[in-house]
Design a protein around this motif. Structure first.
Motif, PDB file in Angstrom:
ATOM      1  N   LEU A 203       0.819  -1.208   0.000  1.00 13.09           N
ATOM      2  CA  LEU A 203       0.000   0.000   0.000  1.00 13.09           C
ATOM      3  C   LEU A 203       0.855   1.261   0.000  1.00 13.09           C
ATOM      4  N   GLU A 204       2.121   1.141   0.425  1.00 11.19           N
ATOM      5  CA  GLU A 204       3.009   2.304   0.357  1.00 11.19           C
ATOM      6  C   GLU A 204       3.251   2.747  -1.085  1.00 11.19           C
ATOM      7  N   ASP A 205       2.938   1.862  -2.048  1.00  6.69           N
ATOM      8  CA  ASP A 205       3.122   2.212  -3.461  1.00  6.69           C
ATOM      9  C   ASP A 205       2.115   3.270  -3.926  1.00  6.69           C
ATOM     10  N   ILE A 206       1.013   3.404  -3.226  1.00  4.33           N
ATOM     11  CA  ILE A 206      -0.038   4.324  -3.676  1.00  4.33           C
ATOM     12  C   ILE A 206       0.454   5.758  -3.573  1.00  4.33           C
ATOM     13  N   ASP A 207       0.325   6.485  -4.660  1.00  6.99           N
ATOM     14  CA  ASP A 207       0.763   7.891  -4.707  1.00  6.99           C
ATOM     15  C   ASP A 207      -0.293   8.752  -4.013  1.00  6.99           C
ATOM     16  N   ALA A 208      -0.025   9.079  -2.738  1.00  9.80           N
ATOM     17  CA  ALA A 208      -1.008   9.835  -1.952  1.00  9.80           C
ATOM     18  C   ALA A 208      -1.234  11.226  -2.535  1.00  9.80           C
ATOM     19  N   ASP A 209      -0.185  11.849  -3.066  1.00  4.09           N
ATOM     20  CA  ASP A 209      -0.350  13.184  -3.650  1.00  4.09           C
ATOM     21  C   ASP A 209      -1.269  13.131  -4.874  1.00  4.09           C
ATOM     22  N   ALA A 210      -1.060  12.125  -5.720  1.00  2.00           N
ATOM     23  CA  ALA A 210      -1.923  11.985  -6.895  1.00  2.00           C
ATOM     24  C   ALA A 210      -3.356  11.690  -6.473  1.00  2.00           C
ATOM     25  N   LEU A 211      -3.508  10.872  -5.442  1.00  2.00           N
ATOM     26  CA  LEU A 211      -4.847  10.549  -4.951  1.00  2.00           C
ATOM     27  C   LEU A 211      -5.539  11.805  -4.429  1.00  2.00           C
ATOM     28  N   ALA A 212      -4.784  12.655  -3.725  1.00  5.84           N
ATOM     29  CA  ALA A 212      -5.358  13.905  -3.219  1.00  5.84           C
ATOM     30  C   ALA A 212      -5.740  14.836  -4.364  1.00  5.84           C
ATOM     31  N   ARG A 213      -4.913  14.880  -5.408  1.00  6.75           N
ATOM     32  CA  ARG A 213      -5.235  15.734  -6.560  1.00  6.75           C
ATOM     33  C   ARG A 213      -6.513  15.282  -7.231  1.00  6.75           C
ATOM     34  N   GLN A 214      -6.696  13.996  -7.367  1.00  6.85           N
ATOM     35  CA  GLN A 214      -7.813  13.468  -8.137  1.00  6.85           C
ATOM     36  C   GLN A 214      -9.094  13.310  -7.312  1.00  6.85           C
ATOM     37  N   LEU A 215      -8.969  12.894  -6.050  1.00  8.78           N
ATOM     38  CA  LEU A 215     -10.158  12.588  -5.254  1.00  8.78           C
ATOM     39  C   LEU A 215     -10.303  13.441  -4.005  1.00  8.78           C
ATOM     40  N   GLY A 216      -9.316  14.284  -3.715  1.00  8.89           N
ATOM     41  CA  GLY A 216      -9.405  15.115  -2.532  1.00  8.89           C
ATOM     42  C   GLY A 216      -8.533  14.596  -1.403  1.00  8.89           C
ATOM     43  N   ALA A 217      -8.294  15.458  -0.412  1.00 10.90           N
ATOM     44  CA  ALA A 217      -7.390  15.127   0.689  1.00 10.90           C
ATOM     45  C   ALA A 217      -7.902  13.950   1.510  1.00 10.90           C
ATOM     46  N   ASP A 218      -9.210  13.807   1.662  1.00  9.66           N
ATOM     47  CA  ASP A 218      -9.758  12.719   2.478  1.00  9.66           C
ATOM     48  C   ASP A 218      -9.382  11.355   1.907  1.00  9.66           C
ATOM     49  N   ALA A 219      -9.360  11.248   0.587  1.00 10.45           N
ATOM     50  CA  ALA A 219      -8.999   9.970  -0.030  1.00 10.45           C
ATOM     51  C   ALA A 219      -7.554   9.613   0.272  1.00 10.45           C
ATOM     52  N   ALA A 220      -6.680  10.612   0.256  1.00 15.24           N
ATOM     53  CA  ALA A 220      -5.280  10.350   0.586  1.00 15.24           C
ATOM     54  C   ALA A 220      -5.141   9.908   2.042  1.00 15.24           C
ATOM     55  N   VAL A 221      -5.907  10.527   2.933  1.00 13.55           N
ATOM     56  CA  VAL A 221      -5.894  10.128   4.345  1.00 13.55           C
ATOM     57  C   VAL A 221      -6.370   8.685   4.495  1.00 13.55           C
TER      58      VAL A 221
END
Length: 653
Positions: free
Chosen positions: A328-346
């Motif tokens: 799960l560390e592979d998931i790009d949290a910054d990209a996830l936040a850009r696309q789905l919002g900060a809550d998704a990255a959290v």
């Protein structure tokens, strides 16, 4: 931000996950993993399923993936890629309308000739623009619009490949066009030198950035980084072209030669794209996407939309965790936040933390074959949960007291509990007095007097030792009839009770299908249901007898869980003979083993799952031969029945 007198300052937290957020709930997560493992899943697949499903308050990978695909569909549903072509057509039509308006009042032959030329223009946008390249405009507005469309083409072509170039060239002068052509020439020369392995490439790169660095806000630190940036954008631009119709692609290719009124730009960009494709063949140059919305995008915005789609595709792959070594560390949290919002990255970080903690807390271990399995620590936690469920069931029985109590006499366990009417255990004096003191102090002090509510009794356990054989049916019918999970939870609960409250007892777990096998708890918990004919109670009772004989000083207890009459027995050569309906030899061999257990004085209890008349008749006969008894719980009550019978037998012994 507010400053308090002590010098501390408070404000919103912007640097990663909330430091005050509660830690991952490992117990709930382990319970869910345990349920899947008990049902037959491997520990690895159970962990993956938990992460896909999510936990209370945290969406899982499946939900995040669904939102990624929904975001992707929204982009394609909202936009279309012909924005530049539409803008060029609009400017061209405005220019032609203005020119015709200027020519109409003029009675001269030149005006009529010009009108005839305009009327003879090709219907295609690109061909019409090319035909007007040498046209001498009478209308100032017409000339301005024609120049604007050529500038628009140039800016859009550059914007699709260089970040921020479109805004930098909003007012294009001949000097700007020359500088862009020089930039492209120098860039192509730099890439060509890199491709042929020039030794002075670092110096060339430094000089290139000195001259043109303002056009590269990414601030690449090497030629390789520069190529990475440019190739990603060029590949996105190519995917955008792939997504257009053949006619649209042809129009753009022809219009590109009119960009800024200078054909060198199209030639340099073509050379650049070819070099980038050769240097980065691993980029996606061939895929396409279908856009069906009403919002037209220009080349630059279209390239960014394609980049977004590529980022969403990468996120979907990361969330799927389907590639070797996925974490799960592979998931790009910054990209996830850009696309789905900060809550998704959290949410993604919480899932990664949960996975990390489950591994770090020693809840999984590697077996000798390299497979992932539950550790003894995890099994203890699952056993605690299973036993707690059983205790709740036992407490719910009308007219019964807590049968998980350690007993009324014998050795203290070191624990105590509030006194209840009928208890005969000795008082725990120190805790009783402490309770009285605390109660008095809470009411304002005064003379300390004992109250019934203060009394605690010391729990004790019987001094008698038991040898217990739990024989569980693992034939396919147990899986088919939904009894697999209750059987495993029963074994967990009994194992936990003996391991924590009756430590001197010797428990042996025995599984039986076509053959019987002594197993460790971890093996039973991780066992998968397999299609196997045969219920070899004879072999199971044989192994149970061996276990009891190894502990001649212990109270012998045999607990047999089955949902089928015996259809197999062990021959003298060690092979299992199967027959259905049960052969007389199978029944005789099974009952002979029951007789041997009876001679040992074993307390035999059969837990019958199901109402088959033949099964009922056989287990009744078995119980009579052994001087034991038969219980017929439903699947949900199996754990309480087995644990309750074990405690009853132990007290009676």
């Amino acid at each position: 931000m507010t400053t308090v007198p002590e010098g501390y300052s408070y404000g919103p937290w912007h640097d990663g996950p909330d430091p005050l957020a509660p830690p991952a709930d490992l117990r709930d997560a382990l319970d869910e993993i345990g349920r899947d493992v008990l049902a037959g899943s491997s520990p690895r697949s159970a962990l993956e399923e938990l992460l896909r499903r999510g936990t209370r308050g945290t969406p899982g990978l499946d939900e995040l993936t669904r939102r990624v695909w929904r975001r992707r569909a929204e982009i394609q549903r909202r936009h279309r890629l012909d924005g530049t072509l539409r803008d060029v057509r609009r400017l061209l039509d405005d220019a032609l309308d203005a020119e015709r308006a200027a020519l109409f009042p003029d009675p001269g032959d030149d005006a009529r000739f010009r009108e005839a030329r305009l009327d003879a223009l090709p219907t295609g946008t690109a061909a019409a623009v090319r035909e007007l390249a040498d046209y001498d405009w009478v209308s100032e507005r017409g000339r301005e619009n024609y120049d604007r469309l050529r500038e628009l083409l140039g800016r859009e072509l550059l914007d699709a490949r260089f970040s921020g170039m479109k805004d930098a060239l909003r007012r294009t002068t001949p000097e700007d066009v020359e500088r862009v052509n020089q930039l492209l020439a120098d860039l192509n020369a730099l890439l060509a030198a890199h491709a042929r392995g020039a030794k002075d490439i670092d110096e060339r790169f430094a000089e290139f950035l000195r001259r043109h660095g303002e056009f590269f806000p990414e601030r690449p630190r090497s030629v390789e980084e520069l190529i990475d940036v440019l190739a990603a954008r060029a590949a996105a631009a190519q995917r955008m072209l792939n997504s257009m119709t053949a006619e649209q692609r042809a129009d753009l290719a022809e219009l590109a030669r009119e960009a800024f009124g200078d054909p060198r730009l199209a030639q340099q960009l073509s050379t650049l794209d070819a070099q980038l494709r050769a240097l980065r063949p691993g980029e996606d140059w061939t895929s396409s996407a279908r856009f069906r919305g009403g919002d037209p995008l220009g080349l630059g915005d279209g390239m960014r939309a394609m980049t977004e789609l590529a980022e969403l595709d990468a996120l979907a792959e990361q969330l799927a965790q389907s590639y070797p070594g996925a974490r799960l560390e592979d998931i790009d949290a910054d990209a996830l936040a850009r696309q789905l919002g900060a809550d998704a990255a959290v949410d993604a970080r919480r899932l990664a933390e949960l996975e990390r903690e489950l591994r770090a807390q020693g809840l999984f271990e590697r077996g000798a074959d390299g497979s992932l399995r539950l550790s003894p620590k995890a099994l203890r936690r699952l056993g605690e949960t299973a036993l707690a469920d059983v205790v709740r069931s036992l407490r719910g029985r009308a007219g019964e007291r807590d049968t998980a109590s350690a007993g009324a006499a014998g050795e203290p366990t070191g624990t105590s509990r509030p006194w209840r009417f009928g208890d005969t255990q000795p008082w725990e004096v120190s805790r009783t007095v402490r309770n009285a003191v605390l109660r008095t102090a809470s009411r304002g002090g005064g003379v300390v007097r004992l109250d019934v509510s203060d009394v605690e009794v010391a729990e004790t356990e019987h001094r008698a030792r038991a040898a217990v054989a739990l024989c569980v049916d693992t034939s396919w019918s147990m899986v088919q009839e939904g009894r697999w999970l209750p059987m495993k939870r029963t074994a967990l609960a009994l194992h936990q009770l003996i391991a924590t409250r009756f430590r001197t007892d010797a428990l042996q777990l025995i599984t039986f299908g076509r053959y019987a096998t002594p197993v460790e708890l971890a093996e039973l918990v991780g066992m998968e249901g397999t299609w196997e004919q045969g219920t070899n109670a004879h072999h199971a009772l044989l192994l149970a007898g061996r276990h009891l004989r190894r502990h001649p000083d212990a109270l012998p207890v045999v607990l047999l869980v089955t949902d089928g009459e015996p259809t197999a027995h062990l021959d003298r050569d060690g092979t299992a003979e199967f027959a259905y309906p049960p052969a007389p030899r199978t029944l005789a061999a099974t009952l002979a083993e029951v007789d041997r257990l009876a001679k040992l004085g074993a307390a035999v209890t059969v837990f019958r799952l199901g109402d088959d008349p033949r099964l009922t008749g056989f287990v009744d006969l078995l119980a009579r031969r052994a001087g034991g008894r038969v219980l017929a719980p439903d699947a949900d009550g199996l754990g309480a029945a087995v644990v309750g019978d074990y405690l009853r037998t132990r007290r009676a012994g």
